[in-house]
Design an enzyme around this catalytic site. Structure first.
Site, PDB file in Angstrom:
ATOM      1  N   GLU A 106       6.735  40.166  -7.808  1.00  0.00           N
ATOM      2  CA  GLU A 106       5.352  39.942  -8.244  1.00  0.00           C
ATOM      3  C   GLU A 106       4.672  41.300  -8.429  1.00  0.00           C
ATOM      4  O   GLU A 106       4.699  42.120  -7.517  1.00  0.00           O
ATOM      5  CB  GLU A 106       4.632  39.119  -7.163  1.00  0.00           C
ATOM      6  CG  GLU A 106       3.204  38.761  -7.474  1.00  0.00           C
ATOM      7  CD  GLU A 106       2.538  38.083  -6.287  1.00  0.00           C
ATOM      8  OE1 GLU A 106       2.736  36.875  -6.096  1.00  0.00           O
ATOM      9  OE2 GLU A 106       1.830  38.769  -5.527  1.00  0.00           O
ATOM     10  N   LYS A 148       3.331  25.503  -3.833  1.00  0.00           N
ATOM     11  CA  LYS A 148       2.071  24.894  -3.390  1.00  0.00           C
ATOM     12  C   LYS A 148       2.139  23.370  -3.512  1.00  0.00           C
ATOM     13  O   LYS A 148       1.343  22.743  -4.213  1.00  0.00           O
ATOM     14  CB  LYS A 148       0.908  25.466  -4.207  1.00  0.00           C
ATOM     15  CG  LYS A 148       0.702  26.966  -3.961  1.00  0.00           C
ATOM     16  CD  LYS A 148      -0.450  27.544  -4.761  1.00  0.00           C
ATOM     17  CE  LYS A 148      -0.591  29.041  -4.456  1.00  0.00           C
ATOM     18  NZ  LYS A 148      -1.635  29.702  -5.256  1.00  0.00           N
ATOM     19  N   ARG A 156       0.824  -1.220   0.000  1.00  0.00           N
ATOM     20  CA  ARG A 156       0.000   0.000   0.000  1.00  0.00           C
ATOM     21  C   ARG A 156       0.859   1.271   0.000  1.00  0.00           C
ATOM     22  O   ARG A 156       0.574   2.233  -0.719  1.00  0.00           O
ATOM     23  CB  ARG A 156      -0.934  -0.013   1.226  1.00  0.00           C
ATOM     24  CG  ARG A 156      -1.912   1.132   1.336  1.00  0.00           C
ATOM     25  CD  ARG A 156      -3.038   1.068   0.320  1.00  0.00           C
ATOM     26  NE  ARG A 156      -2.738   1.785  -0.889  1.00  0.00           N
ATOM     27  CZ  ARG A 156      -2.997   1.370  -2.112  1.00  0.00           C
ATOM     28  NH1 ARG A 156      -3.577   0.202  -2.318  1.00  0.00           N
ATOM     29  NH2 ARG A 156      -2.676   2.078  -3.162  1.00  0.00           N
TER      30      ARG A 156
END
Lengths: 278, 278, 278, 278, 278, 278
Positions: B193, B131, B96
Site C-alpha cells: 500500500e 471489511k 426468520r
C-alpha cells in the site's frame, strides 16, 4: 452475553488469520511491543469499545486497553477513541477485526440514536426485531440499547408472538391464544400480530398482553389505538422511515419496532494508527 | 466454505431458538407437514438461496427445498423465489433465520452488481476487502462473486499486503519487501500500500507484484499508473462512491476495491408465506 | 431441545465408552445384528422413551427403534416398553446409557404424577423450579410436563424473579420492580418472592404480575391470598410434602412449585434383554 | 477430572443463563462487589465444595472462595460452609447452579457414608456402578469416594465385565473369557456376572479375576463364597437395601455394589445468603 | 498457529489422561511441588521446546518452564534441555505427552538440517509438502523451518498447484491455467506439475509462475531448466534421497521438495527426570 | 474409536482445505462425478483403508467406497487397493488427506508385522507403548493390532504402571504398590518398572501383576525371569532393535514393548489416480 461475544471474536479471528498473518509474522519479531490509537474519522455514537479491546486481548492476553470514551458517548471526527499497548504483532493482526466490530456496532447505535431523537416522547419505545445479522443477535441488540432504543424479545424462547403464519396454520386467533396460555410458563406474555380491525377485536377478546399492528396506515393505527383503549400494549411494525416515524409518534402507540435498525446498517469510519514502542 | 456456513447456521439458530420456540411448539404438533413460499418484495439479484435451504434442512433433515431461481439470477418483486416442504414446525421456526441470511446476501450481490454495471470495462476488477462482518467472511465474499465482483485475498494468510502501519513499524518499504520475499512460500504474491509517488518508486524497485494506491486523487492515480507502466498490477482503494467509480475506470488501474460492498449493506425485502399441507 | 439432548447423549456415551467397550468389542464381531427388549421391572409413568432410542441410533444410525408405549403412558411391571434392532455391539454398548436416561426421566414423571393426583384441582399448577440436575434442565422440565406438571421459567433469561437476595442487595422491593420494568422487554412478566405481609403489599403497589410466598405457614398463605385478592397470580414454594400439598390446595393459591420434583428423584427399575438375530 | 467438571459447569451455566440473567443484570451494576455465605440447612457430609467455588470463578475469575470445610467433613445444620467474595452479579447469577452441584454431590456422599457405617468391616468394599446420571460419571464416582465408598470400573473402557447379555449372545461363559483374555491388554482384569452355581464353576474354570453374584439369595451367596474359596474376588450386586446390607456383610463377600448410591439420590438442603460489600 | 497447537495439546492430553492418571493420582497428593529436567539422550537439533512447555502449563497454569536452549539450537547428548517446576502431578502426568511432541518435532528439524547441509547452495530452497501427519500441518511445517528448510503452500487454500489429476480431468493444461487465472484473487501464484517436455512448453505458454518437474531423471531436469530459462521458477519433487540430492543441486533448479521430511520421521531420544521439591 | 477418528479427519481436512481448495474449485464444477483408484506403489500390509474411505465420505456423503483389500491383508506393488466414486471435487480435494492417513497407518502395520515375524513364538506379545503421535493414540494402537502386535494400556487411565519417576518421588516401591492397591478399582492390574534385581524382589514382595524390566542386558533379563519364576508377568522395554529382538525371544519374557513401532514410522508409498465419470 460474554459467551456469545467470545465465540464471535474467535470465529472472526479464525476466519481472518487462518494459518497465520504472513505479512506481520514475517516483518515483526514476536516480542516487539507496540502502541495503537483508534481514531474517529467521522462523528458517531460509540458502541462496542470493549469488544474491540477484547479482540486485542485475545491475541495478547497482557495487552493494556485504555478507552477514552465509553459506549453511548458521542465521538467527534478526529478524536482518539482508545489506546492499546501490547505485542506489536497482536496490534497489526487484530486491527481489522477489532475495527470491523467497532464500526458496525457504532453504526447501529448511531442510527438508533438518530431515530430516538425524532421520537422525543419518552413514553414510546423504539424497539428492535429479530432481523439481526446471524451470529450477532446479542451484539446487535446491545448496540440498539446503547443508541437509546429498546429490545423486543431476544429470540423465539422468551416471549410469545403469534404471527400471520401462525394464525394461518392454526386457523383461529382466539383459540390460538387460549391454547398457548394453557401451556407456557407463567412469566411470559403473549403478543399477537394483527392486520385488520376484526383481528384487533379477537385479540382483545382473547385478552392478549400486546397487539402488534402490522403494516397499517396511520389512519388504521389511530382507529386501532382507540378501539384497544389501553386494554393491551400497542406495537407497530413494518417499513418505518424517518417521515413515517414523525407521524407515528402522535398516534398513541406504545412501541415502534424496526428491522432496518439492525438489518441495514451503515458502518461508521474508524481507523487505527500503530507504532513501535521502545 | 461448507464448514463455515454450517457453523454460522448453527449459531444463528441457537441464538434465535435457545431453549425452544414457545409460540410454534405450543401451537403446532410435531408431525404436521407444511409448505412455505419465499417471495420477493422488491427487485434484486439473488444470492444465498442454498443457505436459506440449509437452514430448514438443519431443522428438518427430510425437508424438500425447491429453488425457482439460482444465485446470480435477477428476481422481480412479487416472484416466488423458492418453495420448501417439510415439518410445519421447522418452517415456522426457521423462517426468520433463513430470511436473515437471504436478505443480507442478496443485498450484497445486488449492491455489487450495481457497481459492476457502472464499470462496464471487463479488464477492471471490482474487488472486496477484509471489511466483512465478523463471522461472515466466506459468505460475504461469496455474495461479492455472485454480484460479479472479485475477491481480494481471503484473509491474512493467503497473500502479503504490506500496509502503512507495517511500513511505519518496519521503517523501510524496500527492505520490508525483501525481508518478506525471503520467507514466504513461493506461491504467494506481494502487494504494498502506497500513498505517494516516492513510495510507488520504492515499490517498483523492490519488484512487488501489486501496488495499492491509497486515498489518492484521480490526478495522482493517473500519474502513478503512468510511472508503474505495467511493471506491477495497480489497485486503488478507499472511499469509492458511484461518482468516483465513473472517473476511476478511465485511469488505467487494474483493480478497484471497496469496503462498503460488505460493511454497509442494505438488505433486500423478502418474505415467506407458510401453509399447512394435508 | 434436540440440541441439548444430543449434546448430553454424546457426553454420556463419551464418559462411558471412552477409548472403547473392551468387553463387547472383544466378544462380538462388528457386523452381527441383534435385538433388544426394554422391560419394566415395576409400575411407572413413562418419560424419555425417544431419548433411549436416540442413544442406540447414535451408536448405529440404522438401528430400528419400536416403542410400544409413548411418553405419558402408565407402564405395568413386566411389560415390554420398546424393542430395538440393530448392530449387536450398539445394543450392548448403549444399554446402560439408554437405561440411565429412561430410568431417571420416568422417575421424575412418576413422582410428578403422584403429586398431581393429590391436587386434583385443575386450576392449580404444580410447577418445577431451577433446582434441576446441572446439564439436565430441558430434560428434567420435559419429564415434569409428561407427569402432568407445569414448568416455571426455563432459566434466568425468560422471566423476572426478584428473590430475597436481590431485594437484600437492591434495598427496596418497590423500586426494584420499577427499575426492572423500565428495562426488560415487553413480553416478560415480573414475579417477586416475599416472606411477609408487608412485602406482599409492596409487591401489589408495584403492580407485579406474580407473587411468590416463600416458606409461609398455611395461615399466612390464606391471609396473603385474601390480601392479594386476584390482583396478582399467587405462587407458593418451599418444603412441599404430600401432607403439605393436601392442605395447600384449599388455600386459593394458583401455583405450587417444588424443587424436590427434580432434585431428589427415585429412578424406576427398567432392564434390557439382548439377543443375537440371525 | 477437571475437564469433565469444567464442561459440565459450562453447560449448567449456559442452560440457566442463556441470553442473560435479566433480573440481576437489570438490578445490579456490573462493578458492584458482594459477599455470599453458603449455609447448611441440615446435617450432611460435604462433597463438591470446590465445584461450587469453580462455578463462581467461572463467572468472575477474580472471585475469592474460602471454604470452611473440606470434602469428607460432616457439616451441621446452620453452619457456614464457605464464603465467596466477588462481583455481586456473579454471586446472584451463579447461586442456583453452585448449589445444584453442591446439594447433589453432598447428597451422594451422605448416602454412601450411611451405608458404609453399616458395613463397619474394613475388608468389604461398598462400590458404585455405571448407574450414574448421564454427564455426571466422574462427579458421581468422586462423591462416592468422598462418602467412604469405592469405585467400580469408570466405564466400559477400563475393565472387562462379562454380563448376562454378553453370555447370551456369545453362547459360552468359559470360551468368552478365553476369547477376551487373548485380546485385552495385560493390565486389565476380567469379571463375570453369574446367576447360578453352574456359572460360578465355569467362571472358576476360566480363571476369572472377579465373580459377580447377581441377585442371589443370602443362602446362595454363602454357598458361592464357599465354592469360590478365595480363588476369585467375590462381588454381589442388585437390590441392596440397608437390611440386606446387614446380612451381606457376614457372607464373606469382598465387594457389595449398588446402583442406588448414584441413581436415586436425595439432595441435601443448602442455601446462600448474599450481601453487597462496600 | 497458537490455536492449532492448543487444540492438539488438548487432544493429546485427553487421549492419554482420559478419566484420570490412576498411577500418579493415587501416589501423589495434589499440592506437592516438583521439578523436572528434560534431558537429551542423543545429539539433535531442537524444535518444539515451547510446545513441551505448554503441555505442562496446560496441566498446571502456574508451572514455571525454563528452556536452556531455543528452537534451532543443536543439543548434545546428555545436556539438560529445559527445567520445569510446578505441581508434581502435572509433571508426572504430562511427561509422556510433552516428550512425544518434542521428540517428533526435533526429529523433523534434525532430518531437515541434515538435508540442508548437503545442499549448501543458498539459492536452492529445500521445501516440505502437504504430506504431513494429519493434525500436525502447522507443527510439521514449523519444524521444517526450524531445520533450515522452506515451506511450500500451507494447504489447498493459499496457492494454486495444478497436478496430474487436475489436468487429467480438465483435459488441457493451457486452458486450465487460463481458467484459474480469471478467478483466483490477485495475490496468489500458479504452479503446474509437469511430467514431460511437452507439458513444460504448455506451462510456459500459459505463463505460469512455477513449474514442478515430477519424477524426472537428472538429464530431463537439466533439459527442462534449460528450456524454461528463468521464465518460471523450477521445482523438483519426488523420491528425494541424499544421493539424488547431491546431483540435483547442480541442475539449476530453484526448489527441491520432499514428502519424507514430514511423513517418515525418526524421533530423537529425549527423557525426563522428575523429583519432589520441598 | 469412531469419535476420535472423526475428529482427526475433521482437523486434517480443516488444516488442508481451510477457506477452500482454490485449484479444484476453480477447475471443476460442483456436480461433476469422478472415480478414483488407490494404487500401491510398493509392497505393504494394509491398515486404515476405512479411514481413507471416511475422508471422502466426509466431503461427499453419497460417495461410494469399494475396498478390494481389508486391513491386515498384504498388498503387492501395483495393485489397486480401493475404488472411490463420488463428486470429482471431493476426490481431488480429499486425495492427499486420505493418503496421508493410509500411508502412515499401513506403515505402522507393515513395521509391526516385520517384527512379529521375527518373534515367531506365539506366547510372546510384541506390544506398543504410549509413544504415539499426539492425536493418533487410538489409530496408532489400531494399526499395531492390524500388524499382529498387542496393545499395552491405552493411556494413563486403564492400567497402573509405576515408573522410575513415580518411585523416585514416592520413595518406596513396596509401599507405593500397597498404597495404590487400596485405591484403584478392582478390575485394574498393577505393573512396576524396575531396573535392578533388588527392585525385582520388592515388586515380587508387593505381589504386583506385571514387572517391566527397563533397559536391562540380556543376562540381567535372564536372571530376572528366573527369580520372578512365573509369579508375575515379565515385560521388557527399551531400545528394541531387530537384533536385540532375536535374542530376547529366548529369555522367557512374556511381553516385549517398543516405542519405535509408533514414534518412528516409515510411510508406505501409495498414490491415487482420478478420472471424470460421464
Amino acid at each position: 452475553m460474554m459467551k456469545h461475544i467470545k465465540r464471535l471474536i474467535e470465529i472472526a479471528l479464525d476466519e481472518d488469520i487462518g494459518s497465520g498473518d504472513i505479512t506481520t509474522d514475517n516483518l515483526v519479531e514476536p516480542d516487539v511491543m507496540g502502541k495503537g490509537l483508534i481514531i474517529a474519522k467521522e462523528d458517531f455514537l460509540l458502541a462496542g469499545i470493549h469488544v474491540a479491546g477484547r479482540v486485542f486481548k485475545y491475541l495478547d492476553s497482557e495487552a493494556i486497553f485504555r478507552p477514552f470514551y465509553k459506549d453511548g458517548d458521542p465521538v467527534e471526527n478526529g478524536k482518539t477513541v482508545a489506546e492499546i499497548r501490547g505485542k506489536l504483532r497482536a496490534l497489526l493482526t487484530g486491527e481489522r477485526t477489532a475495527l470491523n466490530f467497532l464500526q458496525r456496532l457504532s453504526g447501529i447505535a448511531t442510527g438508533v440514536r438518530n431515530y430516538v431523537q425524532i421520537i422525543e416522547n419518552k413514553n414510546i419505545r423504539l424497539a428492535d426485531t429479530r432481523k439481526t445479522v446471524p451470529g450477532w443477535r446479542v451484539l446487535d441488540k446491545y448496540a440498539v440499547r446503547v443508541g437509546g432504543g429498546f429490545n423486543h424479545r431476544t429470540g423465539l424462547f422468551d416471549g410469545v408472538l403469534i404471527k400471520d403464519n401462525h394464525i394461518e396454520v392454526f386457523g383461529d386467533l382466539f383459540k390460538a391464544v387460549e391454547h398457548i396460555r394453557k401451556n407456557v410458563h407463567h412469566l411470559v406474555k403473549i403478543e399477537v400480530e394483527v392486520s385488520n380491525m376484526d383481528q384487533v377485536r379477537q385479540a382483545l377478546d382473547a385478552n392478549v398482553d400486546v397487539i402488534m399492528l402490522d403494516n397499517m396506515s396511520i389512519q388504521q393505527i389511530r382507529k386501532a389505538v382507540s378501539v384497544i383503549n389501553k386494554r393491551a400494549v400497542v406495537e407497530v411494525s413494518g417499513g418505518i422511515t424517518q417521515k413515517m416515524l414523525k407521524r407515528l409518534i402522535h398516534t398513541g402507540v406504545d412501541i415502534i419496532s424496526s428491522g432496518a435498525l439492525t438489518h441495514s446498517v451503515k458502518s461508521v469510519d474508524i481507523s487505527m494508527h500503530i507504532q513501535t514502542v521502545t
